[in-house]
Motif scaffolding. Structure first.
Motif, PDB file in Angstrom:
ATOM      1  N   LEU A 198      -7.957   3.625  -3.692  1.00 26.82           N
ATOM      2  CA  LEU A 198      -8.769   4.429  -2.787  1.00 26.82           C
ATOM      3  C   LEU A 198      -8.671   5.899  -3.181  1.00 26.82           C
ATOM      4  O   LEU A 198      -7.583   6.458  -3.233  1.00 26.82           O
ATOM      5  CB  LEU A 198      -8.279   4.252  -1.343  1.00 26.82           C
ATOM      6  CG  LEU A 198      -8.960   5.112  -0.284  1.00 26.82           C
ATOM      7  CD1 LEU A 198     -10.402   4.671  -0.091  1.00 26.82           C
ATOM      8  CD2 LEU A 198      -8.194   5.025   1.038  1.00 26.82           C
ATOM      9  N   THR A 199      -9.795   6.521  -3.472  1.00 24.75           N
ATOM     10  CA  THR A 199      -9.792   7.935  -3.865  1.00 24.75           C
ATOM     11  C   THR A 199     -10.414   8.839  -2.809  1.00 24.75           C
ATOM     12  O   THR A 199     -10.229  10.048  -2.847  1.00 24.75           O
ATOM     13  CB  THR A 199     -10.545   8.139  -5.189  1.00 24.75           C
ATOM     14  OG1 THR A 199     -11.876   7.622  -5.048  1.00 24.75           O
ATOM     15  CG2 THR A 199      -9.837   7.418  -6.330  1.00 24.75           C
ATOM     16  N   SER A 200     -11.177   8.268  -1.868  1.00 25.79           N
ATOM     17  CA  SER A 200     -11.800   9.092  -0.830  1.00 25.79           C
ATOM     18  C   SER A 200     -10.724   9.665   0.077  1.00 25.79           C
ATOM     19  O   SER A 200      -9.863   8.940   0.570  1.00 25.79           O
ATOM     20  CB  SER A 200     -12.770   8.247   0.006  1.00 25.79           C
ATOM     21  OG  SER A 200     -13.794   7.724  -0.809  1.00 25.79           O
ATOM     22  N   PRO A 201     -10.755  10.976   0.326  1.00 25.71           N
ATOM     23  CA  PRO A 201      -9.728  11.583   1.185  1.00 25.71           C
ATOM     24  C   PRO A 201      -9.867  11.128   2.634  1.00 25.71           C
ATOM     25  O   PRO A 201     -10.974  10.891   3.121  1.00 25.71           O
ATOM     26  CB  PRO A 201      -9.989  13.080   1.040  1.00 25.71           C
ATOM     27  CG  PRO A 201     -11.411  13.189   0.622  1.00 25.71           C
ATOM     28  CD  PRO A 201     -11.713  11.963  -0.191  1.00 25.71           C
ATOM     29  N   LEU A 202      -8.714  11.002   3.312  1.00 21.14           N
ATOM     30  CA  LEU A 202      -8.707  10.592   4.711  1.00 21.14           C
ATOM     31  C   LEU A 202      -8.438  11.758   5.648  1.00 21.14           C
ATOM     32  O   LEU A 202      -8.816  11.724   6.813  1.00 21.14           O
ATOM     33  CB  LEU A 202      -7.639   9.516   4.937  1.00 21.14           C
ATOM     34  CG  LEU A 202      -7.798   8.226   4.128  1.00 21.14           C
ATOM     35  CD1 LEU A 202      -6.634   7.297   4.403  1.00 21.14           C
ATOM     36  CD2 LEU A 202      -9.105   7.537   4.477  1.00 21.14           C
ATOM     37  N   ARG A 203      -7.759  12.801   5.162  1.00 20.63           N
ATOM     38  CA  ARG A 203      -7.325  13.896   6.038  1.00 20.63           C
ATOM     39  C   ARG A 203      -8.180  15.153   5.889  1.00 20.63           C
ATOM     40  O   ARG A 203      -7.934  16.152   6.550  1.00 20.63           O
ATOM     41  CB  ARG A 203      -5.856  14.229   5.749  1.00 20.63           C
ATOM     42  CG  ARG A 203      -4.910  13.134   6.203  1.00 20.63           C
ATOM     43  CD  ARG A 203      -3.484  13.427   5.818  1.00 20.63           C
ATOM     44  NE  ARG A 203      -3.262  13.263   4.388  1.00 20.63           N
ATOM     45  CZ  ARG A 203      -2.091  13.462   3.785  1.00 20.63           C
ATOM     46  NH1 ARG A 203      -1.063  13.876   4.484  1.00 20.63           N
ATOM     47  NH2 ARG A 203      -1.950  13.267   2.496  1.00 20.63           N
ATOM     48  N   TRP A 204      -9.152  15.136   4.989  1.00 23.50           N
ATOM     49  CA  TRP A 204     -10.041  16.283   4.800  1.00 23.50           C
ATOM     50  C   TRP A 204     -11.331  15.765   4.177  1.00 23.50           C
ATOM     51  O   TRP A 204     -11.402  14.623   3.723  1.00 23.50           O
ATOM     52  CB  TRP A 204      -9.409  17.339   3.886  1.00 23.50           C
ATOM     53  CG  TRP A 204      -8.852  16.762   2.611  1.00 23.50           C
ATOM     54  CD1 TRP A 204      -9.536  16.454   1.469  1.00 23.50           C
ATOM     55  CD2 TRP A 204      -7.503  16.376   2.373  1.00 23.50           C
ATOM     56  NE1 TRP A 204      -8.709  15.910   0.532  1.00 23.50           N
ATOM     57  CE2 TRP A 204      -7.423  15.859   1.068  1.00 23.50           C
ATOM     58  CE3 TRP A 204      -6.314  16.420   3.128  1.00 23.50           C
ATOM     59  CZ2 TRP A 204      -6.250  15.377   0.496  1.00 23.50           C
ATOM     60  CZ3 TRP A 204      -5.140  15.950   2.552  1.00 23.50           C
ATOM     61  CH2 TRP A 204      -5.122  15.445   1.263  1.00 23.50           C
TER      62      TRP A 204
ATOM     63  N   SER B  93       0.831  -1.198   0.000  1.00 20.48           N
ATOM     64  CA  SER B  93       0.000   0.000   0.000  1.00 20.48           C
ATOM     65  C   SER B  93       0.865   1.247   0.000  1.00 20.48           C
ATOM     66  O   SER B  93       1.869   1.321   0.715  1.00 20.48           O
ATOM     67  CB  SER B  93      -0.907  -0.002   1.237  1.00 20.48           C
ATOM     68  OG  SER B  93      -1.681   1.173   1.288  1.00 20.48           O
TER      69      SER B  93
ATOM     70  N   GLU C  56      -8.067  22.285   0.055  1.00 21.88           N
ATOM     71  CA  GLU C  56      -7.297  21.214  -0.589  1.00 21.88           C
ATOM     72  C   GLU C  56      -7.302  21.379  -2.110  1.00 21.88           C
ATOM     73  O   GLU C  56      -6.274  21.236  -2.781  1.00 21.88           O
ATOM     74  CB  GLU C  56      -7.894  19.860  -0.202  1.00 21.88           C
ATOM     75  CG  GLU C  56      -7.445  18.682  -1.047  1.00 21.88           C
ATOM     76  CD  GLU C  56      -5.964  18.394  -0.924  1.00 21.88           C
ATOM     77  OE1 GLU C  56      -5.439  17.659  -1.780  1.00 21.88           O
ATOM     78  OE2 GLU C  56      -5.331  18.894   0.022  1.00 21.88           O
TER      79      GLU C  56
ATOM     80  N   GLU D  17     -14.521  15.480   1.459  1.00 18.51           N
ATOM     81  CA  GLU D  17     -14.626  15.454   0.000  1.00 18.51           C
ATOM     82  C   GLU D  17     -14.869  16.873  -0.524  1.00 18.51           C
ATOM     83  O   GLU D  17     -15.675  17.622   0.028  1.00 18.51           O
ATOM     84  CB  GLU D  17     -15.797  14.558  -0.413  1.00 18.51           C
ATOM     85  CG  GLU D  17     -15.793  14.167  -1.879  1.00 18.51           C
ATOM     86  CD  GLU D  17     -14.882  12.986  -2.165  1.00 18.51           C
ATOM     87  OE1 GLU D  17     -14.023  13.132  -3.053  1.00 18.51           O
ATOM     88  OE2 GLU D  17     -15.020  11.950  -1.510  1.00 18.51           O
TER      89      GLU D  17
ATOM     90  N   THR E 283       0.777   5.825  -1.191  1.00 22.80           N
ATOM     91  CA  THR E 283       0.204   6.968  -1.899  1.00 22.80           C
ATOM     92  C   THR E 283       0.836   7.021  -3.285  1.00 22.80           C
ATOM     93  O   THR E 283       2.058   7.010  -3.409  1.00 22.80           O
ATOM     94  CB  THR E 283       0.512   8.284  -1.154  1.00 22.80           C
ATOM     95  OG1 THR E 283       0.001   8.198   0.167  1.00 22.80           O
ATOM     96  CG2 THR E 283      -0.119   9.466  -1.878  1.00 22.80           C
TER      97      THR E 283
END
Length: 288
Positions: free
Chosen positions: A41-47, A8, A54, A49, A10
């Motif tokens: 995975l395209t969904s943001p984890l730190r902010w 895995s 961003e 949608e 980025t």
């Protein structure tokens, strides 16, 4: 040891460190282990949608992929690119505005790039797609560094190939030549001049002027059409006009990349003893 493994990383973002996974590792996995499954995975984890802040920085750092850059030539029937006679930097003033750069091969000044945002976006997106270590620092160097030069091959407003080169050696290193040859000093930059001076223990190698090609990339669907070699010829012509002694590059020694340089009459002058952690390959230096 295990029947199932998960890798895995980025693959796209400000860090710029994940493209090696896409460019090098995934093709290896798929060829050696056809049963490999890939999930993205395209969904943001730190902010959340569609976060406007961003989106703003993503746009500022030219992080859009080539797929999102308009391609007006996608449905056109055009002459094969390798035979197109495009104006070169001799024929067009590099300070020209965008309309004059519809068909062009050569150096582009920072002023042109700043005032041609679509052109800048295309060039940087191509470098992101082709090189796993392209980051916002690269973008800053393209626009701000007095020792960096950007080259592009443009056809009908579309960037087919791009390169970044660094001006190295010569007068800035002359006072430090002896210390560099002994390994006592290592100022920032000047990779070719310093590496060769230290390896050969020859201070005089610092006195030469080198044009090092940091990045060179060709759009995926335009490869094997001689476009990269034509751009390289223009870079060499540029270096001759400025009286540089050598054009060279440093890269991970894989078969395809090496073939490109050898086919353009470059010579291997150094091969690293250890594999680089970033590439998993021995580093090579070529000169012409």
């Amino acid at each position: 040891r295990y029947k199932r493994l998960v890798f895995s990383t980025t693959v796209h973002g400000y860090e710029g460190s994940g493209k090696g996974f896409d460019i090098r590792f995934k093709p290896f996995l798929l060829s050696q282990f056809p049963q490999t499954r890939i999930t993205h995975l395209t969904s943001p984890l730190r902010w959340f949608e569609q976060d406007p802040l961003e989106a703003f920085w993503f746009d500022v750092f030219c992080q859009q992929s080539m797929k999102k850059v308009p391609n007006s030539c996608a449905t056109k029937q055009v002459e094969p690119k390798s035979s197109l006679k495009r104006p070169t930097s001799d024929a067009i003033n590099c300070e020209a505005r965008t309309p004059a750069l519809q068909n062009f091969t050569g150096a582009l000044s920072p002023n042109v790039l700043v005032h041609s945002p679509n052109l800048l976006q295309q060039i940087f997106s191509l470098l992101i797609e082709a090189h796993y270590q392209t980051t916002p620092d690269t973008l800053a160097s393209m626009l701000e560094s007095p020792t960096h030069v950007v080259f592009a091959s443009i056809n009908e407003g579309e960037v087919d190939a791009a390169a970044i080169a660094s001006l190295e050696g010569g007068e800035p290193l002359t006072p430090l030549a002896e210390e560099i040859s002994f390994g006592e000093r290592r100022p920032n930059g000047h990779l070719l001049a310093q590496k060769l001076t230290y390896t050969m223990a020859q201070p005089s190698l610092c006195y030469f002027r080198y044009l090092r090609i940091i990045r060179i990339a060709v759009k995926h669907n335009e490869r094997r059409k001689n476009i990269g070699s034509l751009l390289l010829s223009e870079i060499e012509h540029y270096s001759q006009k400025l009286n540089y002694d050598f054009v060279g590059a440093s890269f991970g020694l894989d078969k395809g990349t090496l073939s490109f340089w050898l086919n353009n009459e470059y010579n291997i002058v150094d091969v690293g003893l250890r594999k680089e952690t970033a590439t998993g390959e021995h580093n090579a230096i070529v000169l012409k």
